[in-house]
Design a protein around this motif. Structure first.
Motif, PDB file in Angstrom:
ATOM      1  N   ALA A 167       0.982  -1.694   0.435  1.00  0.00           N
ATOM      2  CA  ALA A 167      -0.245  -0.277  -0.217  1.00  0.00           C
ATOM      3  C   ALA A 167       0.912   1.469   0.175  1.00  0.00           C
ATOM      4  CB  ALA A 167      -0.385  -0.244   1.042  1.00  0.00           C
ATOM      5  N   LEU A 168       1.670   1.781   0.956  1.00  0.00           N
ATOM      6  CA  LEU A 168       3.006   2.456   0.676  1.00  0.00           C
ATOM      7  C   LEU A 168       3.587   2.889  -0.355  1.00  0.00           C
ATOM      8  CD1 LEU A 168       4.810   2.129   4.106  1.00  0.00           C
ATOM      9  CD2 LEU A 168       2.997   3.404   4.140  1.00  0.00           C
ATOM     10  N   ARG A 169       3.839   1.636  -1.087  1.00  0.00           N
ATOM     11  CA  ARG A 169       4.343   2.051  -2.774  1.00  0.00           C
ATOM     12  C   ARG A 169       3.537   2.452  -3.698  1.00  0.00           C
ATOM     13  NH1 ARG A 169       7.281  -1.613   0.766  1.00  0.00           N
ATOM     14  NH2 ARG A 169       9.730  -1.678  -0.289  1.00  0.00           N
ATOM     15  N   LEU A 170       2.431   2.105  -3.373  1.00  0.00           N
ATOM     16  CA  LEU A 170       1.292   2.445  -4.537  1.00  0.00           C
ATOM     17  C   LEU A 170       0.866   2.950  -4.155  1.00  0.00           C
ATOM     18  CD1 LEU A 170       0.064  -1.624  -5.403  1.00  0.00           C
ATOM     19  CD2 LEU A 170       1.363  -0.067  -6.955  1.00  0.00           C
ATOM     20  N   ASP A 171       0.279   3.679  -2.593  1.00  0.00           N
ATOM     21  CA  ASP A 171       0.102   4.525  -2.086  1.00  0.00           C
ATOM     22  C   ASP A 171      -2.108   4.796  -2.266  1.00  0.00           C
ATOM     23  OD1 ASP A 171      -0.198   7.442  -0.923  1.00  0.00           O
ATOM     24  OD2 ASP A 171      -0.798   8.611  -2.505  1.00  0.00           O
ATOM     25  N   TRP A 172      -1.778   3.204  -1.985  1.00  0.00           N
ATOM     26  CA  TRP A 172      -3.473   2.971  -1.839  1.00  0.00           C
ATOM     27  C   TRP A 172      -4.043   3.169  -0.169  1.00  0.00           C
ATOM     28  CZ3 TRP A 172      -3.449  -2.465  -4.832  1.00  0.00           C
ATOM     29  CH2 TRP A 172      -3.792  -2.235  -5.593  1.00  0.00           C
ATOM     30  N   PRO A 173      -4.724   2.531   0.009  1.00  0.00           N
ATOM     31  CA  PRO A 173      -5.635   3.173   0.914  1.00  0.00           C
ATOM     32  C   PRO A 173      -5.205   1.774   2.733  1.00  0.00           C
ATOM     33  CG  PRO A 173      -7.591   3.650  -0.234  1.00  0.00           C
ATOM     34  CD  PRO A 173      -6.577   3.323  -1.364  1.00  0.00           C
ATOM     35  N   ILE A 174      -5.230   1.844   3.327  1.00  0.00           N
ATOM     36  CA  ILE A 174      -5.503   1.097   4.500  1.00  0.00           C
ATOM     37  C   ILE A 174      -6.881   1.290   5.097  1.00  0.00           C
ATOM     38  CG2 ILE A 174      -3.948  -0.039   5.974  1.00  0.00           C
ATOM     39  CD1 ILE A 174      -1.646   1.098   4.806  1.00  0.00           C
ATOM     40  N   GLN A 175      -7.671   0.723   5.965  1.00  0.00           N
ATOM     41  CA  GLN A 175      -8.294   0.469   6.062  1.00  0.00           C
ATOM     42  C   GLN A 175      -8.670  -0.462   7.342  1.00  0.00           C
ATOM     43  OE1 GLN A 175     -12.042   0.405   3.423  1.00  0.00           O
ATOM     44  NE2 GLN A 175     -11.035   2.512   2.729  1.00  0.00           N
ATOM     45  N   CYS A 176      -9.597  -0.177   7.611  1.00  0.00           N
ATOM     46  CA  CYS A 176     -10.224  -1.590   8.962  1.00  0.00           C
ATOM     47  C   CYS A 176     -11.617  -1.373  10.241  1.00  0.00           C
ATOM     48  CB  CYS A 176      -9.188  -1.379  10.280  1.00  0.00           C
ATOM     49  SG  CYS A 176      -9.440  -0.780  11.653  1.00  0.00           S
ATOM     50  N   PRO A 177     -12.110  -2.254   9.855  1.00  0.00           N
ATOM     51  CA  PRO A 177     -13.340  -2.495  10.831  1.00  0.00           C
ATOM     52  C   PRO A 177     -13.618  -1.455  11.701  1.00  0.00           C
ATOM     53  CG  PRO A 177     -12.944  -4.481   9.886  1.00  0.00           C
ATOM     54  CD  PRO A 177     -11.843  -3.562  10.047  1.00  0.00           C
ATOM     55  N   ARG A 178     -14.485  -0.574  11.893  1.00  0.00           N
ATOM     56  CA  ARG A 178     -14.470   0.171  13.508  1.00  0.00           C
ATOM     57  C   ARG A 178     -14.406  -0.625  14.584  1.00  0.00           C
ATOM     58  NH1 ARG A 178     -14.944   5.107  14.160  1.00  0.00           N
ATOM     59  NH2 ARG A 178     -15.468   5.864  11.931  1.00  0.00           N
ATOM     60  N   GLU A 179     -14.772  -1.316  14.472  1.00  0.00           N
ATOM     61  CA  GLU A 179     -15.397  -2.770  16.124  1.00  0.00           C
ATOM     62  C   GLU A 179     -13.644  -2.794  15.992  1.00  0.00           C
ATOM     63  OE1 GLU A 179     -16.746  -3.161  12.499  1.00  0.00           O
ATOM     64  OE2 GLU A 179     -18.737  -1.990  13.605  1.00  0.00           O
ATOM     65  N   LEU A 180     -12.834  -3.744  14.753  1.00  0.00           N
ATOM     66  CA  LEU A 180     -11.668  -3.859  15.744  1.00  0.00           C
ATOM     67  C   LEU A 180     -10.799  -2.750  16.080  1.00  0.00           C
ATOM     68  CD1 LEU A 180      -8.986  -6.002  14.921  1.00  0.00           C
ATOM     69  CD2 LEU A 180      -9.085  -5.055  12.947  1.00  0.00           C
ATOM     70  N   MET A 181     -10.975  -2.249  15.142  1.00  0.00           N
ATOM     71  CA  MET A 181      -9.994  -0.111  16.358  1.00  0.00           C
ATOM     72  C   MET A 181     -10.790  -0.143  17.889  1.00  0.00           C
ATOM     73  SD  MET A 181      -7.709   1.761  16.043  1.00  0.00           S
ATOM     74  CE  MET A 181      -7.461   2.350  14.865  1.00  0.00           C
ATOM     75  N   ASP A 182     -12.231  -0.631  18.081  1.00  0.00           N
ATOM     76  CA  ASP A 182     -12.854  -0.664  19.526  1.00  0.00           C
ATOM     77  C   ASP A 182     -11.950  -1.702  19.849  1.00  0.00           C
ATOM     78  OD1 ASP A 182     -13.843   1.284  18.220  1.00  0.00           O
ATOM     79  OD2 ASP A 182     -16.036   0.899  18.249  1.00  0.00           O
ATOM     80  N   GLN A 183     -12.647  -3.155  19.858  1.00  0.00           N
ATOM     81  CA  GLN A 183     -11.614  -4.377  20.441  1.00  0.00           C
ATOM     82  C   GLN A 183     -10.213  -4.303  20.665  1.00  0.00           C
ATOM     83  OE1 GLN A 183     -12.106  -7.447  17.797  1.00  0.00           O
ATOM     84  NE2 GLN A 183     -11.025  -9.093  19.542  1.00  0.00           N
TER      85      GLN A 183
END
Length: 156
Positions: A107-123
């Motif tokens: 993703a860093l090489r291609l400038d692609w977005p990185i995401q996660c479900p909000r539930e994972l961050m909350d957990q």
């Protein structure tokens, strides 16, 4: 889904594996993901915009993905179970299971977005202090001191 930004790599102690920190956009929580030294080096070189003389594995994959997927793909850190994170590379209508560290390096090489479900961050999200320059310099010194022989499977 929430967007994630790569904060960087941290070393808790020189003996511990590196930790990749992904911070929620417009937030203060991070996903701490323990990764291998080789993956940390691949991520660090992308963060520093280093261009190797010859393409490394993540550079090669990025070149192939650019040919096969001219539109933007997405990296999703899917979940964490028993201390192990799962990720997917979304491109060309496909979801490909992959290690989070490899997905982030790509993703860093291609400038692609990185995401996660909000539930994972909350957990599993944690509040993390900003990295000191001493830690960054220590990791750079570590990267400068390793060579390919250090990763030989016969080397204890």
């Amino acid at each position: 889904m929430i967007g994630l930004e790569v904060v960087g790599i941290r070393l808790l102690t020189p003996e511990d594996p590196p930790v990749l920190l992904l911070r929620e956009e417009d937030g203060t929580r991070c996903l701490p993901i323990w990764i291998g030294n080789q993956e940390a080096a691949a991520i660090a070189s992308a963060l520093e915009d280093e261009v190797p003389e010859r393409p490394l594995t993540h550079d090669l994959l990025a070149a192939v993905m650019t040919l096969l997927e001219p539109d933007m793909g997405t990296v999703i850190i899917v979940d964490m179970e028993d201390g192990v994170y799962s990720a997917e590379l979304h491109a060309g209508g496909h979801a490909i299971d992959a290690r989070p560290s490899d997905c982030v390096a790509l993703a860093l090489r291609l400038d692609w977005p990185i995401q996660c479900p909000r539930e994972l961050m909350d957990q599993v999200g944690v509040e993390v202090e900003a990295a000191s320059t001493d830690e960054v310099e220590a990791f750079r010194a570590f990267l400068d001191s390793v060579n390919a022989d250090d990763f030989d499977s016969d080397n204890p």
